[in-house]
Design a protein around this motif. Structure first.
Motif, mmCIF file in Angstrom:
data_model
loop_
_atom_site.group_PDB
_atom_site.id
_atom_site.type_symbol
_atom_site.label_atom_id
_atom_site.label_comp_id
_atom_site.label_asym_id
_atom_site.label_seq_id
_atom_site.Cartn_x
_atom_site.Cartn_y
_atom_site.Cartn_z
ATOM 1 N N VAL A 198 -3.024 4.293 -1.098
ATOM 2 C CA VAL A 198 -3.753 4.315 0.317
ATOM 3 C C VAL A 198 -4.036 3.046 0.891
ATOM 4 N N VAL A 199 -4.717 2.240 0.139
ATOM 5 C CA VAL A 199 -5.244 0.757 0.399
ATOM 6 C C VAL A 199 -3.918 0.037 0.948
ATOM 7 N N THR A 200 -2.895 0.085 0.227
ATOM 8 C CA THR A 200 -1.575 -0.397 0.664
ATOM 9 C C THR A 200 -1.072 -0.010 2.085
ATOM 10 N N ALA A 201 -1.067 1.290 2.044
ATOM 11 C CA ALA A 201 -0.444 1.947 3.207
ATOM 12 C C ALA A 201 -1.459 1.812 4.489
ATOM 13 N N ALA A 202 -2.557 1.819 4.448
ATOM 14 C CA ALA A 202 -3.731 1.655 5.275
ATOM 15 C C ALA A 202 -3.810 0.278 5.828
ATOM 16 N N GLY A 203 -3.415 -0.769 4.825
ATOM 17 C CA GLY A 203 -3.917 -2.153 5.267
ATOM 18 C C GLY A 203 -5.313 -2.305 5.003
ATOM 19 N N LEU A 204 -5.615 -1.637 4.064
ATOM 20 C CA LEU A 204 -7.196 -1.542 3.771
ATOM 21 C C LEU A 204 -7.233 -2.779 2.329
#
Length: 182
Positions: A56-62
């Motif tokens: 999720v961090v990677t996909a959302a740019g977080l």
């Protein structure tokens, strides 16, 4: 109807216990037990949550700090981990999504990823089982049956590693979810 030497492999939500018993008609003797108050299904959830969080961090740019600062997001990730752990007991791949900053971020999680992340946890339970058998004065060959109970015992990796470590021992499940209540 069973008589013989058995190890009761009980993995619950937060604990692991293994009890080696001599079961005979009309009774049983506890020969040994091992366990941990700090090892259970919750640890599997946390491992899977870590995988989902990375995706999720990677996909959302977080960043990881963004997740650390967002208690709702952390809770949603853990809830998804618990749900997907159960799904991955039956299938090899599961898809999900988590709402992040107003948009749904999709992810795919595989049983292979879960197995890799939890291999050390399962291995620890196998070592404790071997230790309990040794403490009972038995060898692996003396054991007739391993009876798995507790919800996380449904996890395919657990059965696979038990079968590998204890060849020739019958491995059964007894009502994993309700065994303790019964």
């Amino acid at each position: 109807d069973f008589e013989g030497k058995a190890a009761i492999y009980d993995i619950g939500g937060g604990t692991f216990d293994v009890t080696v018993m001599d079961i005979r008609k009309g009774g049983f003797d506890v020969l040994s037990n091992e366990g941990s108050k700090f090892l259970g299904g919750r640890d599997w959830d946390l491992q899977l949550a870590s995988i989902i969080q990375r995706k999720v961090v990677t996909a959302a740019g977080l960043t990881s700090k963004d997740v650390d600062d967002d208690s709702d997001l952390r809770r949603h990730i853990l809830t998804e981990a618990e749900r997907h752990k159960i799904i991955l007991d039956r299938v090899d791949e599961s898809k999900g999504a988590i709402k992040v900053r107003g948009r749904h971020i999709g992810f795919t999680i595989t049983r292979a990823e879960l197995d890799k992340a939890t291999y050390d946890l399962v291995s620890k339970t196998i070592r404790m089982t071997s230790d309990a058998i040794e403490a009972a004065g038995l060898t692996k060959r003396d054991l007739d049956r391993i009876i798995m109970v507790g919800g996380p015992s449904i996890t395919p990796l657990i059965r696979t590693l038990l079968e590998k470590e204890f060849p020739g021992v019958q491995i059964t499940r007894y009502d994993p979810i309700h065994a303790v209540a019964r």
